[in-house]
Design a protein around this motif. Structure first.
Motif, PDB file in Angstrom:
ATOM      1  N   GLU A  10       0.826  -1.210   0.000  1.00  0.00           N
ATOM      2  CA  GLU A  10       0.000   0.000   0.000  1.00  0.00           C
ATOM      3  C   GLU A  10       0.864   1.266   0.000  1.00  0.00           C
ATOM      4  N   ILE A  11       0.318   2.337  -0.555  1.00  0.00           N
ATOM      5  CA  ILE A  11       1.011   3.626  -0.525  1.00  0.00           C
ATOM      6  C   ILE A  11       0.923   4.217   0.881  1.00  0.00           C
ATOM      7  N   ASP A  12       1.809   5.154   1.180  1.00  0.00           N
ATOM      8  CA  ASP A  12       1.910   5.699   2.538  1.00  0.00           C
ATOM      9  C   ASP A  12       0.609   6.338   3.020  1.00  0.00           C
ATOM     10  N   ASP A  13      -0.077   7.037   2.152  1.00  0.00           N
ATOM     11  CA  ASP A  13      -1.312   7.709   2.565  1.00  0.00           C
ATOM     12  C   ASP A  13      -2.364   6.708   3.043  1.00  0.00           C
ATOM     13  N   VAL A  14      -2.452   5.585   2.352  1.00  0.00           N
ATOM     14  CA  VAL A  14      -3.417   4.551   2.742  1.00  0.00           C
ATOM     15  C   VAL A  14      -2.985   3.906   4.061  1.00  0.00           C
ATOM     16  N   LEU A  15      -1.686   3.644   4.201  1.00  0.00           N
ATOM     17  CA  LEU A  15      -1.185   3.073   5.464  1.00  0.00           C
ATOM     18  C   LEU A  15      -1.471   4.010   6.631  1.00  0.00           C
ATOM     19  N   ASN A  16      -1.252   5.301   6.419  1.00  0.00           N
ATOM     20  CA  ASN A  16      -1.539   6.288   7.468  1.00  0.00           C
ATOM     21  C   ASN A  16      -3.008   6.272   7.852  1.00  0.00           C
ATOM     22  N   PHE A  17      -3.877   6.237   6.845  1.00  0.00           N
ATOM     23  CA  PHE A  17      -5.324   6.235   7.111  1.00  0.00           C
ATOM     24  C   PHE A  17      -5.721   4.994   7.910  1.00  0.00           C
ATOM     25  N   LYS A  18      -5.205   3.839   7.506  1.00  0.00           N
ATOM     26  CA  LYS A  18      -5.540   2.598   8.208  1.00  0.00           C
ATOM     27  C   LYS A  18      -5.037   2.635   9.650  1.00  0.00           C
ATOM     28  N   PHE A  19      -3.813   3.138   9.834  1.00  0.00           N
ATOM     29  CA  PHE A  19      -3.235   3.192  11.176  1.00  0.00           C
ATOM     30  C   PHE A  19      -4.051   4.107  12.089  1.00  0.00           C
ATOM     31  N   ARG A  20      -4.422   5.258  11.592  1.00  0.00           N
ATOM     32  CA  ARG A  20      -5.149   6.239  12.409  1.00  0.00           C
ATOM     33  C   ARG A  20      -6.575   5.793  12.733  1.00  0.00           C
ATOM     34  N   ASN A  21      -7.077   4.792  12.010  1.00  0.00           N
ATOM     35  CA  ASN A  21      -8.473   4.380  12.206  1.00  0.00           C
ATOM     36  C   ASN A  21      -8.603   2.916  12.633  1.00  0.00           C
ATOM     37  N   LEU A  22      -7.594   2.406  13.312  1.00  0.00           N
ATOM     38  CA  LEU A  22      -7.643   1.021  13.780  1.00  0.00           C
ATOM     39  C   LEU A  22      -8.679   0.853  14.892  1.00  0.00           C
ATOM     40  N   ASN A  23      -9.436  -0.258  14.814  1.00  0.00           N
ATOM     41  CA  ASN A  23     -10.444  -0.523  15.842  1.00  0.00           C
ATOM     42  C   ASN A  23     -10.398  -1.929  16.407  1.00  0.00           C
ATOM     43  N   ASN A  24      -9.786  -2.879  15.652  1.00  0.00           N
ATOM     44  CA  ASN A  24      -9.836  -4.261  16.113  1.00  0.00           C
ATOM     45  C   ASN A  24      -8.680  -5.083  15.523  1.00  0.00           C
ATOM     46  N   PHE A  25      -8.625  -6.335  15.907  1.00  0.00           N
ATOM     47  CA  PHE A  25      -7.549  -7.234  15.502  1.00  0.00           C
ATOM     48  C   PHE A  25      -7.490  -7.395  13.988  1.00  0.00           C
ATOM     49  N   LYS A  26      -8.656  -7.592  13.366  1.00  0.00           N
ATOM     50  CA  LYS A  26      -8.698  -7.806  11.909  1.00  0.00           C
ATOM     51  C   LYS A  26      -8.135  -6.610  11.158  1.00  0.00           C
ATOM     52  N   GLU A  27      -8.439  -5.400  11.612  1.00  0.00           N
ATOM     53  CA  GLU A  27      -7.948  -4.199  10.934  1.00  0.00           C
ATOM     54  C   GLU A  27      -6.426  -4.044  11.101  1.00  0.00           C
ATOM     55  N   ILE A  28      -5.904  -4.480  12.238  1.00  0.00           N
ATOM     56  CA  ILE A  28      -4.444  -4.458  12.427  1.00  0.00           C
ATOM     57  C   ILE A  28      -3.777  -5.424  11.452  1.00  0.00           C
ATOM     58  N   ALA A  29      -4.337  -6.636  11.327  1.00  0.00           N
ATOM     59  CA  ALA A  29      -3.794  -7.619  10.391  1.00  0.00           C
ATOM     60  C   ALA A  29      -3.866  -7.104   8.955  1.00  0.00           C
ATOM     61  N   ASP A  30      -4.978  -6.479   8.608  1.00  0.00           N
ATOM     62  CA  ASP A  30      -5.148  -5.926   7.264  1.00  0.00           C
ATOM     63  C   ASP A  30      -4.111  -4.839   6.989  1.00  0.00           C
ATOM     64  N   MET A  31      -3.871  -3.967   7.963  1.00  0.00           N
ATOM     65  CA  MET A  31      -2.875  -2.911   7.801  1.00  0.00           C
ATOM     66  C   MET A  31      -1.489  -3.504   7.589  1.00  0.00           C
ATOM     67  N   LEU A  32      -1.162  -4.590   8.290  1.00  0.00           N
ATOM     68  CA  LEU A  32       0.144  -5.241   8.188  1.00  0.00           C
ATOM     69  C   LEU A  32       0.223  -6.203   7.009  1.00  0.00           C
ATOM     70  N   GLU A  33      -0.882  -6.315   6.262  1.00  0.00           N
ATOM     71  CA  GLU A  33      -0.967  -7.123   5.042  1.00  0.00           C
ATOM     72  C   GLU A  33      -0.673  -8.595   5.310  1.00  0.00           C
ATOM     73  N   VAL A  34      -1.275  -9.101   6.408  1.00  0.00           N
ATOM     74  CA  VAL A  34      -1.240 -10.527   6.721  1.00  0.00           C
ATOM     75  C   VAL A  34      -2.650 -10.938   7.117  1.00  0.00           C
ATOM     76  N   SER A  35      -2.902 -12.242   7.137  1.00  0.00           N
ATOM     77  CA  SER A  35      -4.227 -12.703   7.547  1.00  0.00           C
ATOM     78  C   SER A  35      -4.356 -12.645   9.069  1.00  0.00           C
ATOM     79  N   SER A  36      -5.578 -12.565   9.543  1.00  0.00           N
ATOM     80  CA  SER A  36      -5.821 -12.558  10.985  1.00  0.00           C
ATOM     81  C   SER A  36      -5.308 -13.848  11.618  1.00  0.00           C
ATOM     82  N   GLU A  37      -5.471 -14.954  10.905  1.00  0.00           N
ATOM     83  CA  GLU A  37      -5.032 -16.253  11.425  1.00  0.00           C
ATOM     84  C   GLU A  37      -3.499 -16.280  11.577  1.00  0.00           C
ATOM     85  N   PHE A  38      -2.815 -15.743  10.589  1.00  0.00           N
ATOM     86  CA  PHE A  38      -1.348 -15.721  10.634  1.00  0.00           C
ATOM     87  C   PHE A  38      -0.857 -14.851  11.793  1.00  0.00           C
TER      88      PHE A  38
END
Length: 566
Positions: A10-38
């Motif tokens: 992802e580009i930096d702007d999208v990473l920044n947006f995702k980071f600033r709007n984290l709410n749960n485990f799944k969103e953290i995994a999505d931001m780090l570009e891995v599956s929740s299971e992993f």
């Protein structure tokens, strides 16, 4: 800082947006570009750290805990995202791109007073609760997100020193400490900086401010009221064994570097390196190793198994070069002595070239010319260089016999060789050649991108100007790039009766050349003449002993644009 292009798509702007709007485990995994299971598996099932120890300068060992590869990758991604969302304090120097231990020490040179102290167990002072508190307070994350991110970064309730996230988090967590000290030091005309856990405060005031530090009747250094208040407020502790207040008449150190008169390494540091090199030269390798590790680590029973002697010694010498500069003779002698040891195949020699010298070697070439007519073999060498926006440049007379004889020669060759790759022959194609002006220009046959290659040039050349002549005289004897320092001594006029004059529309051009004080020996023809900014100002064309008149003569580089290029 992590290299984003190798880790995240992802580009930096999208990473920044995702980071600033984290709410749960799944969103953290999505931001780090891995599956929740992993991510869950790494954090709660397969998570592990390896522990090892490195030598401290003061003696003893520092414990390093490094994560396994999967967790390390996740931490690198998070470290990059954190770097996009935090601006470090200007007084922090450790773990920050384009800042070094030398930059830190430079702030405190030639000062009347230098005050140093170390923070005790630096990384261990940041427990998991402190990390969670930062994430909640500064980024406004909810308890769930703050807890998960802290779980990624922490191990055994602290920031592990070997984790990629620990450096940036330690600097973020130290921001208040840096801000408070900076504010108070400014009031007292003092300079403040922090390199990881090493804090330095200096001033040129006649007396060091007692509110910051002072010496008691036993000459012990005591933290002043303001310093202690800041440390208490920010929850840091000081290592009582590492608190020093030194006057300019004493040996002043900042992060291990001497700062009394400029930044330098200590004499003891140099003496120990010399002693080690001497031991390895005069003793067999095993005896040399024993002496080396006895000095390095007096408390370890398995010294030779824990450390790579050559890597440590090489690192120490390279550090001398970093501090003193690669042009410094102390560094050059140490590096040369190291390179002359019977080094293992896995250990590369130390480069003694400065960045300027490396660039000169990269852009200057040996010209090899040869042809065979009957039973006679003709072979000679010259010098050429790559100039930005132009190509390969040299003196035309180097190539005259070759082109005159090429058609009827039984065999012939013409190519360049670079000192860095002596076995690689580089083909060139003639572009412009003028024997009267004595300038030759070639295209280089390569598939590589040459946009960043070459010397810059300057059209300014005057009598009395300092200059540097580069070239390969007598390269057949194995000589490396020769550097001659000199001056532009005299302007002379060279008649070129057969050269078409664009200004007058007739034959006849009077070319301005210059003499230099440097000697141009055989094989040096075609070499670049550089100014103080390392820009090409001329081409070496007439050497010592060619005739009694035009000794050590050069052609201004501006003639390429005046007479040759369209």
């Amino acid at each position: 800082m992590a290299d984003k292009f190798t880790l995240l798509e992802e580009i930096d702007d999208v990473l920044n947006f995702k980071f600033r709007n984290l709410n749960n485990f799944k969103e953290i995994a999505d931001m780090l570009e891995v599956s929740s299971e992993f991510l869950h598996s790494i954090l709660y099932k397969k998570r592990s750290y390896e522990t090892f120890f490195i030598q401290k300068k003061s003696g003893g060992y520092r414990e390093i805990k490094t994560p396994n590869n999967n967790l390390k990758l996740i931490q690198k991604k998070l470290a990059y995202i954190l770097s996009l969302n935090y601006k470090m304090h200007k007084s922090a120097f450790g773990f920050i791109k384009n800042k070094s231990i030398i930059d830190n020490a430079n702030l405190h040179i030639n000062k009347r007073w230098v005050f140093n102290f170390d923070l005790e167990d630096f990384f261990h002072q940041f427990n998991q609760g402190r990390v969670i508190g930062l994430l909640r307070k500064y980024y406004k994350f909810n308890n769930t997100v703050a807890g998960i991110l802290a779980e990624i970064c922490c191990y055994e309730n602290t920031l592990p020193q070997g984790a990629p996230t620990s450096p940036i988090l330690s600097n973020i967590l130290s921001f208040e400490l840096d801000r408070e000290f900076q504010k108070e030091c400014r009031k007292y005309d003092c300079t403040y900086s922090r390199y990881v856990d090493d804090i330095s405060i200096s001033t040129n005031k006649f007396y060091f401010p007692k509110k910051l530090a002072y010496k008691n009747s036993q000459e012990e250094t005591i933290l002043g009221e303001i310093s202690q208040t800041i440390l208490d407020k920010t929850s840091f502790k000081v290592n009582p064994k590492k608190v020093y207040l030194r006057h300019e008449t004493q040996h002043q150190n900042v992060t291990g570097l001497v700062v009394n008169e400029g930044v330098n390494v200590s004499r003891t540091y140099i003496k120990r390196i010399r002693a080690t090199l001497h031991n390895l030269r005069v003793s067999n390798e095993e005896d040399g190793k024993n002496k080396f590790f006895l000095e390095l680590s007096k408390h370890s029973s398995s010294r030779s198994q824990q450390f790579d002697m050559y890597a440590i010694l090489k690192g120490k010498i390279q550090f001398v070069g970093q501090v003193k500069g690669k042009e410094n003779q102390v560094f050059r002698k140490l590096a040369t002595s190291f390179n002359q040891l019977d080094l293992p195949a896995s250990v590369k020699p130390i480069s003694i070239l400065s960045s300027t010298e490396k660039k000169r070697c990269q852009n200057t070439y040996i010209v090899e010319v040869g042809y065979e007519i009957g039973e006679e073999l003709f072979y000679y060498t010259g010098t050429a260089f790559y100039m930005k926006g132009v190509g390969i440049v040299s003196a035309a007379h180097t190539f005259k016999n070759y082109y005159d004889c090429k058609e009827y020669a039984d065999s012939h060759h013409l190519y360049l060789i670079n000192e860095n790759k002596l076995t690689e022959k580089i083909n060139i194609t003639k572009k412009y050649i003028d024997y009267e002006l004595d300038i030759a220009i070639f295209d280089i046959d390569t598939q590589l991108n040459t946009d960043d290659w070459g010397f810059e040039y300057s059209n300014s050349i005057i009598e009395g100007q300092s200059c540097v002549l580069l070239g390969y005289p007598r390269h057949i004897d194995g000589n490396t790039l020769n550097t001659e320092f000199g001056k532009i001594t005299q302007k002379i006029n060279q008649k070129c009766p057969n050269r078409f004059n664009k200004k007058t529309g007739t034959l006849g051009v009077e070319q301005t050349r210059f003499k230099i004080s440097s000697d141009i020996y055989s094989g040096n023809s075609g070499g670049p003449i550089l100014n103080d900014d390392d820009r090409v100002i001329a081409i070496a064309v007439k050497g010592y002993g060619d005739n009694a008149v035009e000794v050590n003569t050069v052609v201004p580089i501006s003639d390429i644009f005046t007479y040759m290029l369209p």
